[in-house]
Design an enzyme around this catalytic site. Sequence first.
Site, PDB file in Angstrom:
ATOM      1  CE  LYS A  59       0.923   0.633  14.040  1.00 35.80           C
ATOM      2  NZ  LYS A  59       1.452  -0.447  14.908  1.00 35.80           N
TER       3      LYS A  59
ATOM      4  CG  ASP B  31      -7.866  -0.561  12.140  1.00 34.43           C
ATOM      5  OD1 ASP B  31      -8.554   0.475  12.133  1.00 34.43           O
ATOM      6  OD2 ASP B  31      -7.492  -1.139  11.106  1.00 34.43           O
TER       7      ASP B  31
ATOM      8  CE  LYS C 171      -3.526  -4.540  25.705  1.00 31.86           C
ATOM      9  NZ  LYS C 171      -4.374  -3.890  24.700  1.00 31.86           N
TER      10      LYS C 171
ATOM     11  CE  LYS D 258      -5.532   2.567  20.817  1.00 29.49           C
ATOM     12  NZ  LYS D 258      -4.413   1.743  20.320  1.00 29.49           N
TER      13      LYS D 258
END
Length: 291
Positions: free
Chosen positions: A8, A126, A39, A13
């Site tokens: 998520k 996701d 990003k 991450k």
Amino acid sequence: MKIAVYGKGGIGKSTTSCNISVALARRGQKVLQIGCDPKHDSTFTLTGFLIPTIIDTLQSKDYHYEDIWPEDVIHKGYGGVDCVEAGGPPAGAGCGGYVVGETVKLLKELNAFYEYDIILFDVLGDVVCGGFAAPLNYADYCIIITDNGFDALFAANRITASIREKARTHPLRLAGLVGNRTSRRDLINKYVEACPMPVIEVLPIIEDIRVSRVKGKTLFEMVGSEPSLNYVCKYYLDIADQILSQPEGIVPKEIPDRELFSLLSDLYLNPIGGGGQKKKNQENLLGFTRI
């Protein structure tokens, strides 16, 4: 070995990926981390700055691959980890999967894609379409980052469905879950009971992990000035060791959305232990933590 890291959005991450990459390098592996997010900040913790993206570089060369050199797109990060940022199309336009494909194509043109012991894809948020699932086309294993909250496990279940689908045509396996920023693991335990899969590691709430992201440093780099953080690095080294053991992995079977909602909501709707426990359960369900 090629590893795709999913979870998520905002679950940690990139911070986790960077620390795993350094841990793998500490174990003697030649590692490349590829950020797969428009990003382009996946490797920030390794390099300390936002490196140029593959797409930006291709555009500047009018997509003439022959005019691009490895040093134009591959940047050295902390611990000897090589770093690439795929970048992405403008917000609201294009497909992230196309960008991942172009990144792999360019690395192959540069004879770089097969030079590494480990390539780690750090993938945004996701899985909502085939484009975001594109890194799974190249991966041997997928690792899902989660916490003890409802939303993160709901996302993990959707990623599980994508792994199952990709495994039909690719030699892809789920290595397991990594719990991040997790003081409790009751919802994680409940989920893996219903949807069996390995739990590789569960990291407790450690403020220095969040701070490391702001500083643009991995925990391994911070240990140089703060030796007390050495115990945190051991979590990532343990993950690296499990990856290097080449686990058998699994092809998971996701839980239908409504069943998962009911499963995880049950802890909230039917608390054990009275009002105080109910409040704790509410916070767990919503992804909050108690210290």
